[in-house]
Structures are given as C-alpha cells and as structure tokens.
Design a protein around this motif. Structure first.
Motif, PDB file in Angstrom:
ATOM      1  N   MET A   1     -12.770  73.401  63.632  1.00  0.00           N
ATOM      2  CA  MET A   1     -12.922  72.594  62.474  1.00  0.00           C
ATOM      3  C   MET A   1     -14.283  72.204  62.193  1.00  0.00           C
ATOM      4  O   MET A   1     -15.015  71.574  63.218  1.00  0.00           O
ATOM      5  CB  MET A   1     -12.082  71.354  62.607  1.00  0.00           C
ATOM      6  CG  MET A   1     -12.116  70.442  61.491  1.00  0.00           C
ATOM      7  SD  MET A   1     -10.642  69.047  61.308  1.00  0.00           S
ATOM      8  CE  MET A   1      -9.399  69.810  61.386  1.00  0.00           C
ATOM      9  N   MET A 122     -11.085  83.962  58.138  1.00  0.00           N
ATOM     10  CA  MET A 122     -10.446  82.938  57.332  1.00  0.00           C
ATOM     11  C   MET A 122      -9.101  82.730  57.945  1.00  0.00           C
ATOM     12  O   MET A 122      -8.597  83.707  58.702  1.00  0.00           O
ATOM     13  CB  MET A 122     -10.406  83.495  55.877  1.00  0.00           C
ATOM     14  CG  MET A 122     -11.701  83.512  55.166  1.00  0.00           C
ATOM     15  SD  MET A 122     -12.215  81.838  54.740  1.00  0.00           S
ATOM     16  CE  MET A 122     -13.766  82.130  54.013  1.00  0.00           C
ATOM     17  N   PRO A 123      -8.361  81.652  57.527  1.00  0.00           N
ATOM     18  CA  PRO A 123      -8.982  80.392  57.134  1.00  0.00           C
ATOM     19  C   PRO A 123      -9.627  79.623  57.710  1.00  0.00           C
ATOM     20  O   PRO A 123      -9.692  79.612  59.039  1.00  0.00           O
ATOM     21  CB  PRO A 123      -7.471  79.689  56.597  1.00  0.00           C
ATOM     22  CG  PRO A 123      -6.528  80.149  57.609  1.00  0.00           C
ATOM     23  CD  PRO A 123      -6.961  81.708  58.162  1.00  0.00           C
ATOM     24  N   VAL A 124     -10.628  78.752  57.082  1.00  0.00           N
ATOM     25  CA  VAL A 124     -11.378  77.653  57.963  1.00  0.00           C
ATOM     26  C   VAL A 124     -11.068  76.424  57.470  1.00  0.00           C
ATOM     27  O   VAL A 124     -10.734  75.935  56.322  1.00  0.00           O
ATOM     28  CB  VAL A 124     -12.885  78.127  57.403  1.00  0.00           C
ATOM     29  CG1 VAL A 124     -13.943  77.050  58.156  1.00  0.00           C
ATOM     30  CG2 VAL A 124     -13.437  79.560  57.967  1.00  0.00           C
ATOM     31  N   GLN A 125     -11.108  75.467  58.566  1.00  0.00           N
ATOM     32  CA  GLN A 125     -10.683  73.914  58.146  1.00  0.00           C
ATOM     33  C   GLN A 125     -11.907  73.303  58.351  1.00  0.00           C
ATOM     34  O   GLN A 125     -13.045  73.426  59.248  1.00  0.00           O
ATOM     35  CB  GLN A 125      -9.723  73.654  59.148  1.00  0.00           C
ATOM     36  CG  GLN A 125      -8.266  73.612  58.775  1.00  0.00           C
ATOM     37  CD  GLN A 125      -7.538  72.557  59.659  1.00  0.00           C
ATOM     38  OE1 GLN A 125      -7.626  72.338  60.790  1.00  0.00           O
ATOM     39  NE2 GLN A 125      -6.625  71.982  58.969  1.00  0.00           N
ATOM     40  N   VAL A 157      -8.743  76.403  47.822  1.00  0.00           N
ATOM     41  CA  VAL A 157      -8.856  75.394  48.893  1.00  0.00           C
ATOM     42  C   VAL A 157      -7.606  74.700  48.850  1.00  0.00           C
ATOM     43  O   VAL A 157      -6.933  74.316  47.682  1.00  0.00           O
ATOM     44  CB  VAL A 157     -10.074  74.305  48.498  1.00  0.00           C
ATOM     45  CG1 VAL A 157      -9.987  73.163  49.366  1.00  0.00           C
ATOM     46  CG2 VAL A 157     -11.388  74.991  48.679  1.00  0.00           C
ATOM     47  N   LYS A 158      -6.975  74.414  50.089  1.00  0.00           N
ATOM     48  CA  LYS A 158      -5.669  73.836  50.320  1.00  0.00           C
ATOM     49  C   LYS A 158      -5.741  72.460  50.921  1.00  0.00           C
ATOM     50  O   LYS A 158      -6.610  72.223  51.936  1.00  0.00           O
ATOM     51  CB  LYS A 158      -4.767  74.701  51.393  1.00  0.00           C
ATOM     52  CG  LYS A 158      -4.387  75.748  50.822  1.00  0.00           C
ATOM     53  CD  LYS A 158      -3.707  75.788  49.410  1.00  0.00           C
ATOM     54  CE  LYS A 158      -3.269  77.307  49.043  1.00  0.00           C
ATOM     55  NZ  LYS A 158      -3.508  77.571  47.561  1.00  0.00           N
ATOM     56  N   CYS A 159      -5.585  71.391  50.211  1.00  0.00           N
ATOM     57  CA  CYS A 159      -6.002  69.798  50.564  1.00  0.00           C
ATOM     58  C   CYS A 159      -4.884  68.910  50.412  1.00  0.00           C
ATOM     59  O   CYS A 159      -4.017  69.259  49.471  1.00  0.00           O
ATOM     60  CB  CYS A 159      -7.226  69.589  49.835  1.00  0.00           C
ATOM     61  SG  CYS A 159      -7.960  68.107  50.693  1.00  0.00           S
ATOM     62  N   THR A 172      -9.570  66.303  54.949  1.00  0.00           N
ATOM     63  CA  THR A 172      -9.524  67.619  55.565  1.00  0.00           C
ATOM     64  C   THR A 172      -9.209  68.569  54.482  1.00  0.00           C
ATOM     65  O   THR A 172      -8.316  68.314  53.771  1.00  0.00           O
ATOM     66  CB  THR A 172      -9.117  67.870  56.695  1.00  0.00           C
ATOM     67  OG1 THR A 172      -7.500  67.470  56.659  1.00  0.00           O
ATOM     68  CG2 THR A 172      -9.440  66.855  57.844  1.00  0.00           C
ATOM     69  N   THR A 174      -8.692  73.003  54.054  1.00  0.00           N
ATOM     70  CA  THR A 174      -8.665  74.505  54.580  1.00  0.00           C
ATOM     71  C   THR A 174      -9.421  75.500  53.330  1.00  0.00           C
ATOM     72  O   THR A 174      -8.577  75.475  52.183  1.00  0.00           O
ATOM     73  CB  THR A 174      -7.233  74.994  55.008  1.00  0.00           C
ATOM     74  OG1 THR A 174      -6.712  74.041  55.864  1.00  0.00           O
ATOM     75  CG2 THR A 174      -7.305  76.340  55.770  1.00  0.00           C
ATOM     76  N   MET A 176      -8.987  79.067  52.015  1.00  0.00           N
ATOM     77  CA  MET A 176      -8.111  80.390  52.277  1.00  0.00           C
ATOM     78  C   MET A 176      -9.090  81.462  51.816  1.00  0.00           C
ATOM     79  O   MET A 176     -10.009  81.421  51.161  1.00  0.00           O
ATOM     80  CB  MET A 176      -7.119  80.390  51.286  1.00  0.00           C
ATOM     81  CG  MET A 176      -6.101  79.108  51.549  1.00  0.00           C
ATOM     82  SD  MET A 176      -5.656  78.894  53.497  1.00  0.00           S
ATOM     83  CE  MET A 176      -4.166  79.962  53.471  1.00  0.00           C
TER      84      MET A 176
END
Length: 179
Positions: A1, A122-125, A157-159, A172, A174, A176
């Motif tokens: 992270m 990828m993916p990166v947090q 982005v996933k949030c 936080t 992620t 994609m």
C-alpha cells in the motif's frame, strides 16, 4: 500500500466580510492574539487582517473568562502569540462557527505522493492521510496525484468513499489497470 499525505503549506484564508471594503477574505498574517485584562476576567481575541484594505478585525477566542479557568500553558501561548495555538484555534470548527467565518484552502495545501508508478504492476492500493482538515474532492486529489484526467480516475479507481463528495478524512483507493 502506497502512502499519500495531504499537508498544509500555510494557514488558509478566512472567508469573512470586511467592514471597511467589499472584500470577503482575511488572513491571520503572522498570527497575533490580543489579551485584555479586566479585573480577574480576560478577553482574548485573534487578530485578522483584510487582504484588500489591510483593516484589522478581532475574532473572539475567550470573552470575560476568569483567569484561573484558563490553562497556564495556553495563557502563555496567547501572550507569546504561539503559531501552533493560532493554527489550532483557526482550524477549530466551533471557533469558526462562533465567529461566522469559513476557511478558504485554495493554495494552502499540497499532496506528498511518490512519483508516478502507473507503468508497474496493477492493481495498486493507496492510503491517503490528512494532517489537517483540508476539504478536497477525492477525484481531484487522485487526478492530481496520478496525472490522470478526472474521467479516467472515475473509470480506473475503486474507492469505498464517494469520489465526488468533499472529504477531509483519510481514505484508501485501488487503481485498476487501464484499457
């Protein structure tokens, strides 16, 4: 992270109507308190200046407060014009509500993030932490940090927190992989 930190670079401007001109912005400058003793009672004000006409106004910190009810260290900070005490009073939401002003954070903060790493795995947090209550929309913050457009951020982005709602709390997200 990966850690991202939102830091204050200076004290924000105050959105406060000036009585001497049509300006609606004021600053604390170097941050000065005025302490006035009336018998065993104290009045403490934070002095602010209009950015246009340089007129000084007072924001009430304590009004007719018994001297013994104040913490001696805090009282010493008022007399010494302690910059940390100025910042803590200015960033206190109850103080702002009582004195009827809001904070204008434009140009008063920066994002400390590692260099762009979009070419990596990828993916990166990423974990975002706020050192001061800087109100910012996550989508704009992420777009600035990654160098992407806001539409690209919304796609990749996933949030858990809403991206288009202003926040000043850590979150936080992620990232994609792109198409």
């Amino acid at each position: 992270m990966l850690p991202w930190v939102v830091r204050r670079t200076r004290l924000p401007l105050l959105s406060l109507r000036c009585v001497g001109c049509p300006s609606e912005s004021a600053t604390t400058g170097e941050g000065r308190f005025r302490v006035n003793a009336n018998g065993k009672l104290l009045d403490v004000w934070l002095l602010v200046r209009c950015v246009s006409c340089d007129r000084t106004s007072k924001l009430t910190v304590h009004e007719r407060t018994p001297v013994r009810s104040l913490d001696p260290a805090e009282l010493g900070g008022y007399y010494a014009n302690d910059p940390e005490l100025v910042a803590s009073r200015l960033l206190d939401p109850l103080f702002a509500r009582r004195n009827r002003f809001t904070l204008d954070w434009k140009g008063a903060w920066r994002l400390d993030a590692p260099p762009a790493w979009l070419d990596g795995a990828m993916p990166v947090q990423v974990a975002v932490r706020f050192e001061d209550p800087v109100p910012v929309r996550p989508e704009r913050l992420i777009a600035q940090g990654l160098g992407l457009s806001r539409n690209e951020v919304l796609r990749r982005v996933k949030c858990d927190s809403p991206l288009r709602r202003t926040t000043s709390a850590g979150f936080t997200f992620t990232v994609m992989p792109g198409d």
